[in-house]
Write a protein that holds these residues in place. Structure first.
Motif, PDB file in Angstrom:
ATOM      1  N   LYS A   1      41.415  47.297  34.348  1.00 16.63           N
ATOM      2  CA  LYS A   1      40.691  48.203  35.236  1.00 16.63           C
ATOM      3  C   LYS A   1      39.606  48.997  34.516  1.00 16.63           C
ATOM      4  O   LYS A   1      38.828  49.711  35.163  1.00 16.63           O
ATOM      5  CB  LYS A   1      41.667  49.160  35.921  1.00 16.63           C
ATOM      6  CG  LYS A   1      42.573  48.474  36.935  1.00 16.63           C
ATOM      7  CD  LYS A   1      41.750  47.750  38.000  1.00 16.63           C
ATOM      8  CE  LYS A   1      42.611  46.928  38.918  1.00 16.63           C
ATOM      9  NZ  LYS A   1      41.803  46.181  39.911  1.00 16.63           N
ATOM     10  N   LYS A   2      39.531  48.864  33.198  1.00 14.80           N
ATOM     11  CA  LYS A   2      38.444  49.515  32.458  1.00 14.80           C
ATOM     12  C   LYS A   2      37.083  49.046  32.980  1.00 14.80           C
ATOM     13  O   LYS A   2      36.117  49.820  33.028  1.00 14.80           O
ATOM     14  CB  LYS A   2      38.596  49.192  30.955  1.00 14.80           C
ATOM     15  CG  LYS A   2      37.362  49.416  30.104  1.00 14.80           C
ATOM     16  CD  LYS A   2      37.042  50.899  29.984  1.00 14.80           C
ATOM     17  CE  LYS A   2      35.831  51.120  29.094  1.00 14.80           C
ATOM     18  NZ  LYS A   2      34.565  50.757  29.755  1.00 14.80           N
TER      19      LYS A   2
ATOM     20  N   ALA B   1      50.177  48.490  30.747  1.00 15.97           N
ATOM     21  CA  ALA B   1      49.130  48.463  29.729  1.00 15.97           C
ATOM     22  C   ALA B   1      48.068  47.421  30.059  1.00 15.97           C
ATOM     23  O   ALA B   1      46.865  47.660  29.886  1.00 15.97           O
ATOM     24  CB  ALA B   1      49.744  48.185  28.357  1.00 15.97           C
ATOM     25  N   VAL B   2      48.479  46.254  30.554  1.00 12.84           N
ATOM     26  CA  VAL B   2      47.529  45.199  30.912  1.00 12.84           C
ATOM     27  C   VAL B   2      46.611  45.663  32.043  1.00 12.84           C
ATOM     28  O   VAL B   2      45.393  45.452  32.003  1.00 12.84           O
ATOM     29  CB  VAL B   2      48.284  43.908  31.314  1.00 12.84           C
ATOM     30  CG1 VAL B   2      47.323  42.883  31.919  1.00 12.84           C
ATOM     31  CG2 VAL B   2      49.003  43.310  30.113  1.00 12.84           C
ATOM     32  N   VAL B   3      47.180  46.320  33.054  1.00  8.35           N
ATOM     33  CA  VAL B   3      46.381  46.801  34.184  1.00  8.35           C
ATOM     34  C   VAL B   3      45.371  47.855  33.722  1.00  8.35           C
ATOM     35  O   VAL B   3      44.202  47.850  34.151  1.00  8.35           O
ATOM     36  CB  VAL B   3      47.290  47.361  35.297  1.00  8.35           C
ATOM     37  CG1 VAL B   3      46.471  48.091  36.358  1.00  8.35           C
ATOM     38  CG2 VAL B   3      48.091  46.241  35.934  1.00  8.35           C
ATOM     39  N   VAL B   4      45.783  48.748  32.840  1.00  6.45           N
ATOM     40  CA  VAL B   4      44.870  49.768  32.335  1.00  6.45           C
ATOM     41  C   VAL B   4      43.690  49.123  31.611  1.00  6.45           C
ATOM     42  O   VAL B   4      42.536  49.545  31.768  1.00  6.45           O
ATOM     43  CB  VAL B   4      45.613  50.748  31.402  1.00  6.45           C
ATOM     44  CG1 VAL B   4      44.628  51.696  30.715  1.00  6.45           C
ATOM     45  CG2 VAL B   4      46.639  51.557  32.183  1.00  6.45           C
ATOM     46  N   VAL B   5      43.971  48.065  30.840  1.00  9.50           N
ATOM     47  CA  VAL B   5      42.899  47.352  30.138  1.00  9.50           C
ATOM     48  C   VAL B   5      41.972  46.665  31.139  1.00  9.50           C
ATOM     49  O   VAL B   5      40.737  46.768  31.046  1.00  9.50           O
ATOM     50  CB  VAL B   5      43.490  46.326  29.152  1.00  9.50           C
ATOM     51  CG1 VAL B   5      42.375  45.458  28.558  1.00  9.50           C
ATOM     52  CG2 VAL B   5      44.261  47.024  28.042  1.00  9.50           C
TER      53      VAL B   5
ATOM     54  N   ILE C   1      45.386  46.793  44.793  1.00  6.81           N
ATOM     55  CA  ILE C   1      46.728  46.211  44.794  1.00  6.81           C
ATOM     56  C   ILE C   1      47.367  46.266  43.414  1.00  6.81           C
ATOM     57  O   ILE C   1      48.577  46.494  43.287  1.00  6.81           O
ATOM     58  CB  ILE C   1      46.677  44.747  45.318  1.00  6.81           C
ATOM     59  CG1 ILE C   1      48.093  44.205  45.489  1.00  6.81           C
ATOM     60  CG2 ILE C   1      45.829  43.871  44.423  1.00  6.81           C
ATOM     61  CD1 ILE C   1      48.920  44.905  46.510  1.00  6.81           C
ATOM     62  N   MET C   2      46.568  46.079  42.354  1.00  4.91           N
ATOM     63  CA  MET C   2      47.136  46.129  41.007  1.00  4.91           C
ATOM     64  C   MET C   2      47.606  47.531  40.657  1.00  4.91           C
ATOM     65  O   MET C   2      48.655  47.701  40.036  1.00  4.91           O
ATOM     66  CB  MET C   2      46.107  45.633  39.979  1.00  4.91           C
ATOM     67  CG  MET C   2      45.812  44.140  40.054  1.00  4.91           C
ATOM     68  SD  MET C   2      44.711  43.601  38.710  1.00  4.91           S
ATOM     69  CE  MET C   2      45.822  43.734  37.303  1.00  4.91           C
ATOM     70  N   VAL C   3      46.843  48.537  41.050  1.00  5.59           N
ATOM     71  CA  VAL C   3      47.229  49.922  40.781  1.00  5.59           C
ATOM     72  C   VAL C   3      48.470  50.284  41.579  1.00  5.59           C
ATOM     73  O   VAL C   3      49.386  50.954  41.066  1.00  5.59           O
ATOM     74  CB  VAL C   3      46.065  50.875  41.092  1.00  5.59           C
ATOM     75  CG1 VAL C   3      46.512  52.327  40.938  1.00  5.59           C
ATOM     76  CG2 VAL C   3      44.880  50.589  40.180  1.00  5.59           C
ATOM     77  N   MET C   4      48.518  49.857  42.842  1.00  2.00           N
ATOM     78  CA  MET C   4      49.701  50.134  43.655  1.00  2.00           C
ATOM     79  C   MET C   4      50.935  49.459  43.056  1.00  2.00           C
ATOM     80  O   MET C   4      52.017  50.045  43.002  1.00  2.00           O
ATOM     81  CB  MET C   4      49.478  49.643  45.087  1.00  2.00           C
ATOM     82  CG  MET C   4      48.445  50.438  45.864  1.00  2.00           C
ATOM     83  SD  MET C   4      48.414  50.040  47.635  1.00  2.00           S
ATOM     84  CE  MET C   4      48.056  48.293  47.602  1.00  2.00           C
ATOM     85  N   THR C   5      50.765  48.234  42.574  1.00  2.00           N
ATOM     86  CA  THR C   5      51.887  47.511  41.980  1.00  2.00           C
ATOM     87  C   THR C   5      52.354  48.164  40.690  1.00  2.00           C
ATOM     88  O   THR C   5      53.552  48.314  40.449  1.00  2.00           O
ATOM     89  CB  THR C   5      51.499  46.047  41.706  1.00  2.00           C
ATOM     90  OG1 THR C   5      51.036  45.444  42.912  1.00  2.00           O
ATOM     91  CG2 THR C   5      52.692  45.260  41.184  1.00  2.00           C
TER      92      THR C   5
END
Length: 456
Positions: A208-209, A202-206, A326-330
């Motif tokens: 990467k907005k 959820a944090v990554v989705v926020v 890298i965040m999306v891959m993680t």
């Protein structure tokens, strides 16, 4: 189940046959563990229930929001989560009233032996299908997730590129040891990791907005890092509050299945430290509320990133525009690990259903426990490894079993077992729950069959 005082004594007598109310005897009616001991803490019970609720379904909620609009999605999410909470309330109320602490035994009480068999078979089909689907996802996605962290000059013949081999290894090294544990409360440790994996998602989705421009780039050249911007207007970047289309019918089944945890509620209840209906209701409320919050945040910011262009699996949308991030891959790896840690949790009620159907009320036996565990995991692993595409098959079956477990069975059981008049609030609620479940099951079944036929 029960609460306090005399009713607690009646519960122990009805479950264990111990007229002395011996609290060292385990609460599970099929004798799933040899001793009661100290129960699972409130926090571990919340983590376990949240892990049962949240799975790969979170990846499709942004697409569901694109199909219904922001306000429409929120209304439907509130409706479905409230109905899921209410159906669990009915199950807990029946357990408290009758002293029965098993979904299968509630079916037996309501519909005699055919009802018990029906519920047991439904739980088995639903959970075996879910486990096989999760392992199939791991077989398909985990090699690519691992490969994304490896240098590009490595060959394609590495052991981690073989999805079947990787699946067999993680099943033997991770799923089997966790599944063979005698108590579901022990899984609270791994469930806590799964929760934080989903929180990170959820944090990554926020975050990467703000990494992807709008209007969305049209032709993406990921190697050079350049974009050719499409001629789309800024109107594509305006969020829709309400959307009604043929795709909107997909939203309710997606959300409903995202709150399916009913097969694990009663086992978690049985192992709760000093169990009571009020305490377990608090576990359910906290778990569904936190899941609701994570669902809403990830769906909202995923939708506000891609708008109408969001993919039915959210992470695939990021691959198009920020490939190699890298965040999306993680987060992809973390979601797969969370799915992996869910498998032992949903294995528990499947094994419990098998043992109850075959052995009845016999005392706990490690031999039976181990044989049932190995048999179920063996069947699931064979399905995931050798069947080319099982998700459509189990999607058709799951659309009916999920609706039954989530809505139809709790409503029917309450109407059959409860002595309250039909005009009482809970009886009316049970009727509405049953009707909603039947309608949702028919819609889900129809959608999946039509999609299946069209894709074929």
């Amino acid at each position: 189940m029960s609460v306090n005082g005399n009713r607690n004594t009646v519960l122990y007598e009805s479950i264990t046959g111990d007229s002395g109310g011996n609290e060292t005897t385990h609460l599970l009616s099929n004798g799933s563990t040899p001793t009661r001991g100290r129960g699972a803490s409130f926090a571990f019970s919340v983590f376990n229930l949240m892990n049962a609720i949240m799975g790969s379904g979170i990846l499709g909620l942004s697409y569901a929001m694109a199909c219904t609009g922001i306000v429409g999605f929120i209304i439907l999410l509130i409706l479905v989560s409230s109905l899921a909470t209410y159906s669990i309330h009915l199950l807990l109320k029946l357990c408290d009233k009758t002293g029965i602490n098993s979904y299968e035994d509630l079916g037996g009480r309501a519909l005699r032996n055919p009802g018990k068999v029906l519920v047991g078979v439904t739980i088995l089909i639903q959970n075996v299908g879910a486990m096989a689907s999760y392992l199939f996802i791991l077989k398909s996605e985990l090699p690519a997730a691992i490969r994304s962290f490896i240098s590009s000059d490595s060959t394609g013949n590495a052991w981690y590129d073989n999805g079947r081999l990787l699946l067999i290894l993680i099943t033997l090294c991770v799923v089997l040891p966790l599944s063979i544990l005698p108590k579901i409360g022990f899984l609270g440790y791994t469930s806590s990791f799964a929760f934080f994996f989903m929180l990170y998602f959820a944090v990554v989705v926020v975050v990467k907005k703000w990494s992807i421009p709008c209007p969305l780039p049209h032709n993406v050249t990921s190697l050079s890092g350049t974009f050719q911007v499409s001629n789309s207007s800024d109107s594509e970047c305006t969020p829709k509050l309400f959307v009604i289309s043929s795709e909107s019918a997909y939203a309710i089944p997606t959300m409903a299945f995202s709150f399916l945890c009913h097969t694990t509620v009663l086992p978690i209840y049985c192992e709760l430290d000093r169990p009571s209906k009020a305490k377990m209701q608090n576990v359910v409320t906290v778990s569904i509320s936190l899941s609701f919050l994570l669902y809403l945040i990830s769906a909202l910011f995923g939708y506000l990133t891609f708008y109408a262009h969001v993919n039915s699996e959210l992470l695939l949308s990021y691959d198009v525009y920020i490939s190699g991030d890298i965040m999306v891959m993680t987060v992809r790896l973390f979601v797969l690990l969370a799915v992996l840690l869910t498998v032992p949790l949903i294995h528990f009620p499947a094994r419990k259903a098998v043992i109850m159907l075959l052995s009845g009320q016999r005392p706990f036996s490690w031999l039976t426990h181990i044989i049932a565990t190995l048999t179920i995991l063996g069947v699931v692993l064979i399905l995931a490894v050798f069947v080319p595409d099982i998700r459509n098959v189990f999607g058709v079956v799951g659309s009916t079993t999920s609706s039954c477990l989530l809505f139809v069975f709790p409503g029917i059981f309450y109407l059959r077992i409860s002595s309250e008049p039909l005009r009482s609030p809970d009886s009316i609620g049970a009727v509405l729950l049953m009707v909603f479940g039947i309608i949702m099951g028919l819609i889900s079944f129809s959608i999946i069959v039509i999609t299946w036929v069209q894709s074929s």
